[in-house]
Design a protein around this motif. Structure first.
Motif, PDB file in Angstrom:
ATOM      1  N   THR A   1      50.388  35.871  37.907  1.00  0.00           N
ATOM      2  CA  THR A   1      50.569  37.290  38.227  1.00  0.00           C
ATOM      3  C   THR A   1      51.790  37.428  39.123  1.00  0.00           C
ATOM      4  O   THR A   1      51.781  36.979  40.272  1.00  0.00           O
ATOM      5  N   SER A   2      52.831  38.015  38.596  1.00  0.00           N
ATOM      6  CA  SER A   2      54.072  38.183  39.369  1.00  0.00           C
ATOM      7  C   SER A   2      54.275  39.614  39.850  1.00  0.00           C
ATOM      8  O   SER A   2      55.100  39.864  40.731  1.00  0.00           O
ATOM      9  N   ASP A   3      53.550  40.555  39.289  1.00  0.00           N
ATOM     10  CA  ASP A   3      53.691  41.963  39.655  1.00  0.00           C
ATOM     11  C   ASP A   3      52.784  42.260  40.857  1.00  0.00           C
ATOM     12  O   ASP A   3      51.555  42.122  40.771  1.00  0.00           O
ATOM     13  N   ARG A   4      53.360  42.669  41.950  1.00  0.00           N
ATOM     14  CA  ARG A   4      52.577  42.953  43.160  1.00  0.00           C
ATOM     15  C   ARG A   4      51.688  44.186  43.016  1.00  0.00           C
ATOM     16  O   ARG A   4      50.754  44.375  43.798  1.00  0.00           O
ATOM     17  N   ARG A   5      51.991  45.006  42.039  1.00  0.00           N
ATOM     18  CA  ARG A   5      51.181  46.213  41.849  1.00  0.00           C
ATOM     19  C   ARG A   5      49.830  45.898  41.208  1.00  0.00           C
ATOM     20  O   ARG A   5      48.927  46.735  41.231  1.00  0.00           O
ATOM     21  N   VAL A   6      49.678  44.712  40.641  1.00  0.00           N
ATOM     22  CA  VAL A   6      48.420  44.338  39.989  1.00  0.00           C
ATOM     23  C   VAL A   6      47.360  44.087  41.055  1.00  0.00           C
ATOM     24  O   VAL A   6      47.508  43.216  41.909  1.00  0.00           O
ATOM     25  N   ARG A   7      46.301  44.836  41.021  1.00  0.00           N
ATOM     26  CA  ARG A   7      45.260  44.740  42.041  1.00  0.00           C
ATOM     27  C   ARG A   7      44.270  43.613  41.747  1.00  0.00           C
ATOM     28  O   ARG A   7      43.647  43.090  42.665  1.00  0.00           O
ATOM     29  N   VAL A   8      44.106  43.270  40.472  1.00  0.00           N
ATOM     30  CA  VAL A   8      43.255  42.143  40.089  1.00  0.00           C
ATOM     31  C   VAL A   8      44.141  41.119  39.386  1.00  0.00           C
ATOM     32  O   VAL A   8      44.648  41.381  38.301  1.00  0.00           O
ATOM     33  N   PRO A   9      44.382  39.956  39.981  1.00  0.00           N
ATOM     34  CA  PRO A   9      45.220  38.947  39.326  1.00  0.00           C
ATOM     35  C   PRO A   9      44.707  38.647  37.918  1.00  0.00           C
ATOM     36  O   PRO A   9      43.508  38.666  37.655  1.00  0.00           O
ATOM     37  N   TYR A  10      45.662  38.367  37.024  1.00  0.00           N
ATOM     38  CA  TYR A  10      45.300  38.160  35.623  1.00  0.00           C
ATOM     39  C   TYR A  10      44.306  37.010  35.464  1.00  0.00           C
ATOM     40  O   TYR A  10      43.365  37.093  34.673  1.00  0.00           O
ATOM     41  N   GLY A  11      44.503  35.925  36.192  1.00  0.00           N
ATOM     42  CA  GLY A  11      43.592  34.793  36.088  1.00  0.00           C
ATOM     43  C   GLY A  11      42.175  35.158  36.479  1.00  0.00           C
ATOM     44  O   GLY A  11      41.201  34.742  35.835  1.00  0.00           O
ATOM     45  N   LYS A  12      42.036  35.958  37.546  1.00  0.00           N
ATOM     46  CA  LYS A  12      40.703  36.384  37.976  1.00  0.00           C
ATOM     47  C   LYS A  12      40.068  37.336  36.966  1.00  0.00           C
ATOM     48  O   LYS A  12      38.854  37.261  36.715  1.00  0.00           O
ATOM     49  N   ALA A  13      40.866  38.229  36.403  1.00  0.00           N
ATOM     50  CA  ALA A  13      40.331  39.159  35.408  1.00  0.00           C
ATOM     51  C   ALA A  13      39.844  38.401  34.174  1.00  0.00           C
ATOM     52  O   ALA A  13      38.771  38.699  33.633  1.00  0.00           O
ATOM     53  N   LEU A  14      40.603  37.409  33.746  1.00  0.00           N
ATOM     54  CA  LEU A  14      40.180  36.610  32.593  1.00  0.00           C
ATOM     55  C   LEU A  14      38.945  35.783  32.925  1.00  0.00           C
ATOM     56  O   LEU A  14      38.055  35.606  32.076  1.00  0.00           O
ATOM     57  N   GLY A  15      38.885  35.253  34.148  1.00  0.00           N
ATOM     58  CA  GLY A  15      37.697  34.518  34.562  1.00  0.00           C
ATOM     59  C   GLY A  15      36.459  35.392  34.581  1.00  0.00           C
ATOM     60  O   GLY A  15      35.363  34.953  34.199  1.00  0.00           O
ATOM     61  N   ALA A  16      36.609  36.639  35.025  1.00  0.00           N
ATOM     62  CA  ALA A  16      35.473  37.566  35.019  1.00  0.00           C
ATOM     63  C   ALA A  16      35.037  37.879  33.597  1.00  0.00           C
ATOM     64  O   ALA A  16      33.835  37.956  33.299  1.00  0.00           O
ATOM     65  N   LEU A  17      36.011  38.055  32.695  1.00  0.00           N
ATOM     66  CA  LEU A  17      35.684  38.342  31.304  1.00  0.00           C
ATOM     67  C   LEU A  17      35.001  37.145  30.644  1.00  0.00           C
ATOM     68  O   LEU A  17      34.077  37.305  29.842  1.00  0.00           O
TER      69      LEU A  17
ATOM     70  N   ARG B   1      27.919  40.028  27.677  1.00  0.00           N
ATOM     71  CA  ARG B   1      28.631  40.369  26.445  1.00  0.00           C
ATOM     72  C   ARG B   1      28.733  41.875  26.232  1.00  0.00           C
ATOM     73  O   ARG B   1      28.473  42.395  25.128  1.00  0.00           O
ATOM     74  N   GLU B   2      29.072  42.581  27.283  1.00  0.00           N
ATOM     75  CA  GLU B   2      29.302  44.016  27.182  1.00  0.00           C
ATOM     76  C   GLU B   2      30.731  44.273  26.697  1.00  0.00           C
ATOM     77  O   GLU B   2      31.626  43.450  26.897  1.00  0.00           O
ATOM     78  N   PRO B   3      30.980  45.434  26.049  1.00  0.00           N
ATOM     79  CA  PRO B   3      32.356  45.770  25.662  1.00  0.00           C
ATOM     80  C   PRO B   3      33.264  45.873  26.887  1.00  0.00           C
ATOM     81  O   PRO B   3      32.796  46.066  28.020  1.00  0.00           O
ATOM     82  N   ILE B   4      34.547  45.764  26.671  1.00  0.00           N
ATOM     83  CA  ILE B   4      35.494  45.764  27.784  1.00  0.00           C
ATOM     84  C   ILE B   4      35.418  47.075  28.566  1.00  0.00           C
ATOM     85  O   ILE B   4      35.558  47.071  29.800  1.00  0.00           O
ATOM     86  N   TYR B   5      35.179  48.180  27.893  1.00  0.00           N
ATOM     87  CA  TYR B   5      35.144  49.453  28.613  1.00  0.00           C
ATOM     88  C   TYR B   5      33.910  49.582  29.513  1.00  0.00           C
ATOM     89  O   TYR B   5      33.821  50.524  30.309  1.00  0.00           O
ATOM     90  N   ARG B   6      32.958  48.653  29.420  1.00  0.00           N
ATOM     91  CA  ARG B   6      31.779  48.675  30.291  1.00  0.00           C
ATOM     92  C   ARG B   6      31.752  47.505  31.267  1.00  0.00           C
ATOM     93  O   ARG B   6      30.734  47.261  31.904  1.00  0.00           O
ATOM     94  N   GLN B   7      32.862  46.769  31.348  1.00  0.00           N
ATOM     95  CA  GLN B   7      32.884  45.609  32.225  1.00  0.00           C
ATOM     96  C   GLN B   7      32.720  45.987  33.697  1.00  0.00           C
ATOM     97  O   GLN B   7      32.005  45.310  34.442  1.00  0.00           O
ATOM     98  N   HIS B   8      33.370  47.044  34.133  1.00  0.00           N
ATOM     99  CA  HIS B   8      33.270  47.439  35.546  1.00  0.00           C
ATOM    100  C   HIS B   8      31.825  47.765  35.910  1.00  0.00           C
ATOM    101  O   HIS B   8      31.311  47.328  36.957  1.00  0.00           O
ATOM    102  N   GLU B   9      31.150  48.495  35.042  1.00  0.00           N
ATOM    103  CA  GLU B   9      29.758  48.856  35.297  1.00  0.00           C
ATOM    104  C   GLU B   9      28.875  47.624  35.356  1.00  0.00           C
ATOM    105  O   GLU B   9      27.989  47.504  36.205  1.00  0.00           O
ATOM    106  N   MET B  10      29.108  46.671  34.446  1.00  0.00           N
ATOM    107  CA  MET B  10      28.284  45.473  34.400  1.00  0.00           C
ATOM    108  C   MET B  10      28.563  44.564  35.597  1.00  0.00           C
ATOM    109  O   MET B  10      27.634  44.081  36.245  1.00  0.00           O
ATOM    110  N   VAL B  11      29.838  44.320  35.893  1.00  0.00           N
ATOM    111  CA  VAL B  11      30.183  43.421  36.991  1.00  0.00           C
ATOM    112  C   VAL B  11      29.695  43.991  38.316  1.00  0.00           C
ATOM    113  O   VAL B  11      29.284  43.247  39.218  1.00  0.00           O
ATOM    114  N   SER B  12      29.699  45.302  38.474  1.00  0.00           N
ATOM    115  CA  SER B  12      29.262  45.928  39.718  1.00  0.00           C
ATOM    116  C   SER B  12      27.788  45.686  40.002  1.00  0.00           C
ATOM    117  O   SER B  12      27.358  45.740  41.159  1.00  0.00           O
ATOM    118  N   SER B  13      27.001  45.394  38.957  1.00  0.00           N
ATOM    119  CA  SER B  13      25.582  45.144  39.180  1.00  0.00           C
ATOM    120  C   SER B  13      25.314  43.725  39.656  1.00  0.00           C
ATOM    121  O   SER B  13      24.205  43.423  40.084  1.00  0.00           O
TER     122      SER B  13
END
Length: 576
Positions: A44-60, A68-80
């Motif tokens: 992740t080279s862009d400082r504007r990225v709030r979640v580093p790409y490696g961490k986002a991929l690790g969460a996925l 195995r929720e769709p990507i558009y429901r990942q925030h809701e699932m991870v928050s639980s």
């Protein structure tokens, strides 16, 4: 001394966060150092990225394994879940949107995934001591709902993306477009060690050369036994492997000359079969035993390599029964056709149309060799009075002749007997002359393990339907599915090896404490699905933490997997 203030009910609250099987999964992710590898290959080279790409991929990746929720429901699932389980901070969880995950998949598509895969395979071999002396390759199709008009093999940021196209559907859905999911597993535990995504209309035959070359780079050797199905049996692919010092084992297809010659030879000869397996019936208690034999003809293949014939008692019974069923269904279809031809208004009124329908029935039931059908015409006479009234001795009649078509058939007993003599037999081809018949048989019988991995990918991990429209992101997403399948396989292998080493013959992992001798990762992860952490809060600050309590079976599983019980005692992160 200052008196302690009483705890008022209105000041207390409880914070419940799910842990599930994630602490167990994280132990295997840490052993492979996957988080750091993703961060290194997808920086992740862009400082504007709030979640580093490696961490986002690790969460996925973790999400694929647990929810195995769709990507558009990942925030809701991870928050639980407790954010520490996903390797995230509360701030990163809040920023984990579908856009952030989509951009992370874009960066993974742009990255050198081949080098990342090689790095992961090296870590798997080093950390888990996986043997790479025998590798099995196969492919399956992953279907897509939708048009995907732009997914025609275009270039995305300078890199070609796979074409989502119509092809030979192994899911028996020719009406849907697809991609080809090519996988290679090791004999040792069926561990996936290679993955490629190809166009949906790709033929399996030319994929073996590129796959074998990659395996040589990933394993650092070329003397492994490469096992595949009959698609490998083409001159270009086999010569590519053979002349580079590789070893291969494949099924000789029925179209080859060697297959036809042996089936003709066996009509008048009796081979000296060598028994290699004798086990109880795997599906029906008290049924016919599962017996296998091998025979190596003196005449090699046209390449000069050994041909090893296999004979199965159960397969012979199955093929004989299937032939009888096909004949019975074909005769029923022909009988129905004859009844229609003899009806008052038949639709088929000429020989060509009737012959076409007969050929369709024989081809559909696959009995063209066994049924001989004759189409013929006959005259049907009807008589009508010349005048009205009750018929008498002087009544005259007019004869009307009508030409009708009908069919009759018979079973070719010679053809049935010819095929019955070779029921349950099929040949293997290998370029390794030092391989014994028993060794070739055992290696071939380990090939179905890769089919189990495909089934896990489609059922347990639910790779389809894919709620993505960008084919570049889809290919990157498939790479994460490969990593998820790898982790599941390692958990399964570790548990089974530990059971054998500790003398544990079975575990009550199924519902109602039913036992299993060969536990799967799906059952293990389900066992820990309800684990959660509860925190008593006082004015928003943690007062006391209650970690999950394990049953005896859960403790036993953790001990067999060498997962510390303390892995489930994550310390919460709170920001007042």
């Amino acid at each position: 001394m200052k008196a302690r203030q009483p705890l008022l009910p209105d000041d207390l609250d409880i914070d419940r966060k799910r842990l599930g099987p994630l602490p167990l999964i994280n132990c295997f992710i840490r052993r492979l150092d996957l988080d750091n590898r993703l961060d290194r290959f997808v920086p992740t080279s862009d400082r504007r990225v709030r979640v580093p790409y490696g961490k986002a991929l690790g969460a996925l990746l973790r999400s694929i394994l647990v929810e195995r929720e769709p990507i558009y429901r990942q925030h809701e699932m991870v928050s639980s879940f407790a954010p520490e389980c996903f390797g995230l901070t509360p701030q990163e969880v809040a920023a984990l949107s579908d856009d952030a995950l989509g951009r992370a998949l874009d960066r993974l598509f742009d990255a050198d995934r081949a080098a990342l895969l090689t790095d992961v395979v090296v870590a798997v071999v080093r950390e888990f001591d996986v043997a790479l002396d025998e590798l099995h390759n196969d492919s399956t199709s992953v279907r897509f709902c939708g048009q995907y008009r732009n997914a025609r093999g275009r270039k995305l940021r300078g890199k070609r993306a796979p074409a989502i196209a119509y092809g030979h559907s192994k899911d028996h859905r020719p009406d849907l477009k697809q991609l080809l999911f090519i996988l290679t597993t090791a004999r040792d535990g069926g561990i996936p060690i290679q993955f490629r995504c190809a166009d949906g209309n790709t033929n399996d035959a030319p994929t073996h050369q590129e796959t074998w070359d990659f395996l040589c780079k990933a394993t650092g050797r070329n003397d492994f036994l490469y096992v595949a199905d009959s698609k490998l049996c083409n001159r270009e692919a086999m010569d590519h492997i053979h002349y580079k010092g590789g070893r291969l084992l494949t099924v000789l297809p029925r179209s080859r000359m060697e297959d036809r010659e042996f089936r003709e030879w066996i009509q008048t000869h009796s081979p000296e079969w060598t028994p290699v397996r004798d086990l109880p019936n795997p599906r029906r208690k008290g049924g016919p035993r599962d017996r296998w034999w091998t025979y190596r003809p003196k005449m090699p293949s046209k390449e000069g390599w050994p041909v090893i014939w296999l004979r199965s008692s159960l397969l012979a019974l199955h093929q004989e029964q299937r032939r009888r069923e096909r004949l019975a269904r074909a005769e029923q279809d022909l009988d129905d056709l004859r009844a229609k031809l003899l009806g008052p208004r038949p639709r088929l009124r000429n020989r060509a149309a009737i012959a076409e329908r007969v050929n369709e029935i024989l081809a559909d039931r696959k009995v063209s060799r066994y049924l001989k059908v004759r189409i013929f015409q006959f005259e049907e006479h009807t008589f009508r009075q010349t005048r009205r009234g009750r018929p008498g001795p002087n009544t005259t009649y007019v004869r009307k002749t009508r030409k009708r078509w009908t069919i009759e058939w018979s079973v070719d007993d010679d053809a049935v007997e010819y095929d019955r003599k070779s029921d349950g037999m099929y040949p293997l081809l290998t370029n390794d002359r030092s391989l014994t018949d028993a060794q070739a048989f055992e290696a071939h019988k380990r090939q179905p393990t890769i089919e189990k991995r495909f089934r896990e990918t489609k059922t347990v991990l639910e790779i389809a339907p894919a709620f993505l429209k960008n084919e570049g992101r889809i290919e990157a997403f498939f790479f994460l599915y490969f990593l998820a399948l790898l982790i599941q396989s390692l958990i399964e292998r570790q548990l089974r090896r530990a059971m054998k080493a500790n003398g544990v013959p079975e575990l009550p992992l199924y519902p109602e404490e039913r036992i299993t001798k060969r536990p799967t990762a799906e059952q293990v992860l389900r066992l820990f699905s309800s684990a959660q952490r509860e925190i008593i809060l006082h004015n928003g600050l943690p007062l006391r933490t209650f970690h999950p309590e394990f049953t005896d079976l859960q403790r036993q599983i953790l001990d067999l997997l060498e997962v510390p019980h303390s892995s489930f005692t994550y310390e919460p992160i709170h920001h007042p």
